[in-house]
Enzyme design. Sequence first.
Site, PDB file in Angstrom:
ATOM      1  N   HIS A  95       0.813  -1.241   0.045  1.00 11.31           N
ATOM      2  CA  HIS A  95       0.252  -0.050   0.037  1.00 11.31           C
ATOM      3  C   HIS A  95       0.645   1.545   0.048  1.00 11.31           C
ATOM      4  O   HIS A  95       1.454   1.503   0.343  1.00 11.31           O
ATOM      5  CB  HIS A  95      -0.732  -0.493   0.824  1.00 11.31           C
ATOM      6  CG  HIS A  95      -1.626   1.293   1.209  1.00 11.31           C
ATOM      7  ND1 HIS A  95      -1.678   2.551   1.341  1.00 11.31           N
ATOM      8  CD2 HIS A  95      -3.479   1.011   0.443  1.00 11.31           C
ATOM      9  CE1 HIS A  95      -3.029   2.756   1.043  1.00 11.31           C
ATOM     10  NE2 HIS A  95      -3.709   2.388   0.927  1.00 11.31           N
ATOM     11  N   GLU A 167      -3.732   1.624  -7.185  1.00 10.67           N
ATOM     12  CA  GLU A 167      -4.176   2.933  -6.184  1.00 10.67           C
ATOM     13  C   GLU A 167      -3.272   4.323  -6.318  1.00 10.67           C
ATOM     14  O   GLU A 167      -2.404   4.066  -5.768  1.00 10.67           O
ATOM     15  CB  GLU A 167      -3.957   2.745  -4.941  1.00 10.67           C
ATOM     16  CG  GLU A 167      -5.042   1.200  -4.761  1.00 10.67           C
ATOM     17  CD  GLU A 167      -5.039   1.932  -2.948  1.00 10.67           C
ATOM     18  OE1 GLU A 167      -7.182   1.918  -3.187  1.00 10.67           O
ATOM     19  OE2 GLU A 167      -4.188   1.949  -2.756  1.00 10.67           O
ATOM     20  N   SER A 213     -10.130   6.858  -3.121  1.00  9.93           N
ATOM     21  CA  SER A 213     -12.131   7.603  -2.799  1.00  9.93           C
ATOM     22  C   SER A 213     -13.182   7.217  -3.714  1.00  9.93           C
ATOM     23  O   SER A 213     -13.542   8.001  -3.902  1.00  9.93           O
ATOM     24  CB  SER A 213     -11.510   9.087  -3.651  1.00  9.93           C
ATOM     25  OG  SER A 213     -10.634   9.843  -3.332  1.00  9.93           O
TER      26      SER A 213
HETATM   27  C1  PEP Z   1      -7.010   3.411   0.542  1.00 19.11           C
HETATM   28  O1  PEP Z   1      -6.443   3.807   1.181  1.00 19.11           O
HETATM   29  O2  PEP Z   1      -6.767   2.558   0.130  1.00 19.11           O
HETATM   30  C2  PEP Z   1      -8.451   3.860  -0.014  1.00 19.11           C
HETATM   31  C3  PEP Z   1      -8.613   3.177  -0.877  1.00 19.11           C
HETATM   32  O3  PEP Z   1      -8.412   5.277   0.814  1.00 19.11           O
HETATM   33  P1  PEP Z   1      -9.532   6.369   0.240  1.00 19.11           P
HETATM   34  O4  PEP Z   1     -10.825   5.000  -0.368  1.00 19.11           O
HETATM   35  O5  PEP Z   1      -9.933   6.682   1.367  1.00 19.11           O
HETATM   36  O6  PEP Z   1      -9.246   7.384  -1.078  1.00 19.11           O
END
Ligand code: PEP
Length: 263
Positions: A95, A167, A213
């Site tokens: 991550h 991501e 998000s």
């Molecule tokens: C994440 O950190 O994996 C993530 C998707 O966070 P958020 O949905 O809060 O952007």
Amino acid sequence: MKQPKLVVANWKMYLNVHEASLLANRLGKKVQSHRDVEVVLAPNYLCLQPLSREIDHHKFKLAAQDGYYIDEGAYTGAVSFNQLRELVNYAIIGHSERRRYFNESLDEVRDKVAAAVRNGITPILCVGETKEERTQKETKQVLHDQVVTALSNLTAEDAESLVLAYEPVWAIGANEPAKPDTIAAAVDWIRFQVRELYGKTTESSIRVLYGGSDEPEYVSGIMATPGVDGLLVGRASLNYERFSDIITGVHLAVLSEDKTVKA
Ligand code: PEP
């Protein structure tokens, strides 16, 4: 048979054991089981054992948010995939918060992926570029390096059950997710890397998620993006109503995809 879509709740370093149990309980009451959607909860280490006793395993699976790449030894504070194997089916690995705050290198991520696989745990490998890297037009290079290094100790057979999550770091904790065409281009590139390494059959058996998000109102647009098989959800997964709406949204997206294929 088509693999189910995957929705993963990353609870990060939020919730104590009591709060996590409460949220899992509320989700258990609210979330409907759908054969086409697999739902995975990723709480902190402390919550894994109590949750594994409490959850309905037909509805939810568990994931660790990390794990150490050595199976056993004098590594104070570490938790190995070998110790996690009885509790979880999945582990989030690489991550961006771990890469950033814990200085996880490409090689460390590679060793964690191999350790998870060795212990029968499916890695959910996170990859994604920062805002600066995107501005410098380095997205493709970054994704290439992250994917190719992380998978370099896996055979094609190991890689078949892998989950990758695109991501983009700039879309995590932001006001809105990346646009579907941005997601489509990155997911296509990620899938291309897997195809180059292992061939078409492996590439078509892996699942690629989008994270950053995610909220209920964006689900249909993201799930209609070619190559996307599910979502990795941060903030919205801490709210049982929003997370449940996201799961329903993914199920509805599968139904509408099936209708389009049949038409
Ligand atoms: C994440 O950190 O994996 C993530 C998707 O966070 P958020 O949905 O809060 O952007």
